[in-house]
Design a protein around this motif. Structure first.
Motif, PDB file in Angstrom:
ATOM      1  N   UNK A  95       0.792  -1.187  -0.004  1.00  0.00           N
ATOM      2  CA  UNK A  95       0.032   0.156  -0.160  1.00  0.00           C
ATOM      3  C   UNK A  95       0.841   1.218  -0.059  1.00  0.00           C
ATOM      4  N   UNK A  96       2.271   1.255  -0.088  1.00  0.00           N
ATOM      5  CA  UNK A  96       2.991   2.289   0.173  1.00  0.00           C
ATOM      6  C   UNK A  96       3.047   3.176  -1.085  1.00  0.00           C
ATOM      7  N   UNK A  97       3.789   4.098  -1.340  1.00  0.00           N
ATOM      8  CA  UNK A  97       3.818   5.153  -2.273  1.00  0.00           C
ATOM      9  C   UNK A  97       3.759   4.643  -3.576  1.00  0.00           C
ATOM     10  N   UNK A 141       6.956  -5.007  -5.663  1.00  0.00           N
ATOM     11  CA  UNK A 141       7.321  -3.924  -4.661  1.00  0.00           C
ATOM     12  C   UNK A 141       8.798  -3.857  -4.539  1.00  0.00           C
ATOM     13  N   UNK A 142       9.289  -2.808  -4.291  1.00  0.00           N
ATOM     14  CA  UNK A 142      10.708  -2.615  -4.190  1.00  0.00           C
ATOM     15  C   UNK A 142      11.041  -1.760  -2.756  1.00  0.00           C
ATOM     16  N   UNK A 143      11.761  -2.335  -2.071  1.00  0.00           N
ATOM     17  CA  UNK A 143      12.243  -1.568  -0.870  1.00  0.00           C
ATOM     18  C   UNK A 143      13.880  -1.414  -0.621  1.00  0.00           C
ATOM     19  N   UNK A 144      14.233  -0.095  -0.353  1.00  0.00           N
ATOM     20  CA  UNK A 144      15.547   0.196  -0.180  1.00  0.00           C
ATOM     21  C   UNK A 144      16.057   0.809  -1.642  1.00  0.00           C
ATOM     22  N   UNK A 145      16.170   0.107  -2.761  1.00  0.00           N
ATOM     23  CA  UNK A 145      16.213   0.427  -4.025  1.00  0.00           C
ATOM     24  C   UNK A 145      15.106  -0.135  -5.009  1.00  0.00           C
ATOM     25  N   UNK A 146      14.816   0.814  -6.000  1.00  0.00           N
ATOM     26  CA  UNK A 146      13.827   0.601  -6.903  1.00  0.00           C
ATOM     27  C   UNK A 146      14.340  -0.388  -7.861  1.00  0.00           C
ATOM     28  N   UNK A 147      14.008  -1.481  -8.133  1.00  0.00           N
ATOM     29  CA  UNK A 147      14.361  -2.525  -9.360  1.00  0.00           C
ATOM     30  C   UNK A 147      13.457  -2.411 -10.433  1.00  0.00           C
ATOM     31  N   UNK A 148      14.183  -2.163 -11.696  1.00  0.00           N
ATOM     32  CA  UNK A 148      13.244  -2.184 -12.980  1.00  0.00           C
ATOM     33  C   UNK A 148      14.156  -2.982 -13.717  1.00  0.00           C
TER      34      UNK A 148
END
Length: 217
Positions: A41-43, A62-69
């Motif tokens: 539910x985060x941003x 969902x990514x935490x710490x760094x956004x993976x794509x």
């Protein structure tokens, strides 16, 4: 979160790749499921990534710490939204997981665990064979399973094809791969719907992979 089950001994699937069945207690699993719902539910929320050739992943992430794509890490989402912070709890779990899998904690000076990917599999979701190669660090990858059972296909470091080993990962299982298996191809060809522990209230499978990015800044 300090209570792990050790009823089943570790199973070495390949050199440096270790499966620890039932590593998380029922209470620890329920706590992580609750946290995953908060992270979802985060941003940034959960999203299906579009691959470079145009295909869309069936797994939501969902990514935490760094956004993976595919295939990089950034501190923000494409729209500039900051990535959610990496929870210290997952760093502690990763350190414990490595110690339990290998019989020794991470070496002094090892890159810290600082990124987690929370993947949600519904009944139709799959993950093709791939390498976790976007990190600069080669610290072991820590994988936690929650909810529905899956078939986890663990391959070799040279090719997406055979030889590989299929491992059944159930809710609460831990899988750690590092050392000579750190760059092994792996994937999830199928899940088994309706196999999640009823008390979790989870329809589907959650997989949390915790990694050391080796990135700075």
């Amino acid at each position: 979160m300090d209570d792990a089950l050790f009823g089943s001994p570790p199973v070495e699937v390949a050199p440096g790749a270790v499966h620890l069945p039932g590593w998380l207690t029922a209470a620890a699993q329920a706590d992580l499921v609750r946290r995953c719902r908060d992270w979802a539910r985060g941003p940034a929320g959960m999203r299906r990534h579009t691959m470079p050739r145009g295909g869309v992943m069936s797994v939501r992430m969902a990514s935490l710490g760094w956004h993976w794509q595919p295939y990089s890490y950034t501190r923000t989402l494409p729209d500039g939204t900051p990535v959610q912070p990496f929870p210290a709890l997952l760093g502690d779990l990763a350190a414990r997981a490595v110690a339990d899998a290998y019989g020794a904690p991470p070496a002094p000076g090892a890159d810290p665990y600082d990124v987690a990917l929370v993947n949600f599999y519904d009944a139709d979701a799959r993950m093709g064979m791939h390498q976790d190669r976007d990190e600069l660090s080669r610290e072991p990858v820590v994988s936690l399973s929650l909810g529905d059972t899956c078939v986890f296909r663990f391959g070799n470091t040279e090719t997406r094809t055979r030889p590989h080993t299929d491992v059944e990962l159930r809710s609460g299982d831990l899988f750690v791969f590092g050392g000579p298996s750190r760059m092994a191809y792996h994937g999830v060809p199928r899940t088994r719907p309706g196999t999640a522990p009823p008390e979790l209230g989870l329809d589907g499978r959650l997989n949390i992979t915790v990694r050391a990015s080796g990135l700075r800044g």
